[in-house]
Design a protein around this motif. Structure first.
Motif, PDB file in Angstrom:
ATOM      1  N   VAL A   1       0.830  -1.203   0.000  1.00  0.00           N
ATOM      2  CA  VAL A   1       0.000   0.000   0.000  1.00  0.00           C
ATOM      3  C   VAL A   1       0.864   1.252   0.000  1.00  0.00           C
ATOM      4  O   VAL A   1       0.575   2.220  -0.717  1.00  0.00           O
ATOM      5  CB  VAL A   1      -0.952  -0.007   1.209  1.00  0.00           C
ATOM      6  N   THR A   2       1.942   1.240   0.778  1.00  0.00           N
ATOM      7  CA  THR A   2       2.831   2.406   0.835  1.00  0.00           C
ATOM      8  C   THR A   2       3.413   2.713  -0.540  1.00  0.00           C
ATOM      9  O   THR A   2       3.413   3.870  -0.985  1.00  0.00           O
ATOM     10  CB  THR A   2       3.963   2.151   1.850  1.00  0.00           C
ATOM     11  N   ARG A   3       3.904   1.705  -1.228  1.00  0.00           N
ATOM     12  CA  ARG A   3       4.451   1.905  -2.579  1.00  0.00           C
ATOM     13  C   ARG A   3       3.379   2.420  -3.530  1.00  0.00           C
ATOM     14  O   ARG A   3       3.620   3.306  -4.348  1.00  0.00           O
ATOM     15  CB  ARG A   3       5.032   0.593  -3.086  1.00  0.00           C
ATOM     16  N   MET A   4       2.175   1.848  -3.432  1.00  0.00           N
ATOM     17  CA  MET A   4       1.073   2.262  -4.298  1.00  0.00           C
ATOM     18  C   MET A   4       0.736   3.742  -4.136  1.00  0.00           C
ATOM     19  O   MET A   4       0.381   4.428  -5.093  1.00  0.00           O
ATOM     20  CB  MET A   4      -0.159   1.441  -3.916  1.00  0.00           C
ATOM     21  N   LEU A   5       0.852   4.225  -2.897  1.00  0.00           N
ATOM     22  CA  LEU A   5       0.519   5.618  -2.605  1.00  0.00           C
ATOM     23  C   LEU A   5       1.666   6.575  -2.945  1.00  0.00           C
ATOM     24  O   LEU A   5       1.521   7.794  -2.778  1.00  0.00           O
ATOM     25  CB  LEU A   5       0.163   5.765  -1.124  1.00  0.00           C
TER      26      LEU A   5
END
Length: 238
Positions: free
Chosen positions: A102-106
């Motif tokens: 999720v962190t990478r996606m954001l």
């Protein structure tokens, strides 16, 4: 529509089966559907059929320099779940490895600077967490289990920090109203977590020569509160 789906991202069959049982107990549901993402890709039918998703941990790391086609596909499927949750079409609770997805996606960064060994640790909720339906009742402190090598370097864009501590500043956050991500493992009891150690004693989460001492420390942990978070997630979104 079925309510909740446990998504497995562990190649180790025994660890996966035990994790499913841990999530089912922690969520407080009589039955918990499951998808073994290591064995089967995420289909549109499965994605459409559930109100919420709980994503377990994995020995994979988002920062791995070399990734197998399997890991690449697993990461892509997890991003599809996160995207659906960000759109408000489902709820999702990502744990450990999943917070990296999720962190990478954001557009956030990941780091290896804040690892935590296999242990129980205390985390602090933030002011923003007090009004959160999942984290609010656990404020201001709770004990949880950790075991990870990578973490978010900072709260990613668009996310609201819910919990932190000195060892790992980003312990949990929420994105929008329906996507939660935790660096820690909320689902295991002390016995569950001790049993899980046997599958990963040589994976670098703790000194294998100190297995007995680490196991004893885990089993002695008191008032570990991660299960309460999952129970409230199920009541709110299941």
């Amino acid at each position: 529509m079925a309510s909740l789906l446990y998504v497995c991202v562990r190649p180790e069959r025994g660890a996966a089966e035990a994790e499913h049982a841990s999530f089912q107990r922690a969520l407080g549901v009589a039955e918990l559907d499951q998808l073994d993402l290591v064995a089967d890709p995420l289909s549109d039918e499965v994605l459409d059929r559930h109100d919420g998703f709980v994503i377990g941990g994995s020995p994979f790391n988002v920062t791995d320099a070399v990734k197998t086609p399997l890991q690449q596909r697993v990461e892509s499927d997890l991003e599809r779940i996160a995207a659906r949750s960000l759109a408000g079409e489902t709820a999702a609770f990502f744990t450990c490895f999943g917070i990296g997805i999720v962190t990478r996606m954001l557009g956030g960064a990941l780091t290896l600077a804040h690892p935590e060994s296999t242990r129980a640790t205390e985390i602090r909720t933030t002011d923003a967490a007090f009004a959160d339906p999942v984290f609010g009742p656990s404020a201001p402190l709770l004990s949880v289990f950790t075991a990870h090598k990578e973490s978010a370097a900072a709260v990613p864009p668009g996310a609201t920090l819910l919990a932190t501590n000195e060892a790992c500043p980003v312990q949990a956050y929420r994105v929008g109203e329906r996507l939660y991500a935790t660096q820690f493992h909320p689902e295991p009891s002390p016995q569950d977590f001790a049993d899980r150690m046997t599958f990963y004693r040589n994976n670098g989460y703790f000194d294998a020569a100190e297995f007995g001492a680490v196991e004893a420390e885990i089993l002695a942990a008191q008032d570990v509160g991660g299960e309460d978070l999952l129970r409230r997630f199920a009541l709110t979104f299941g």
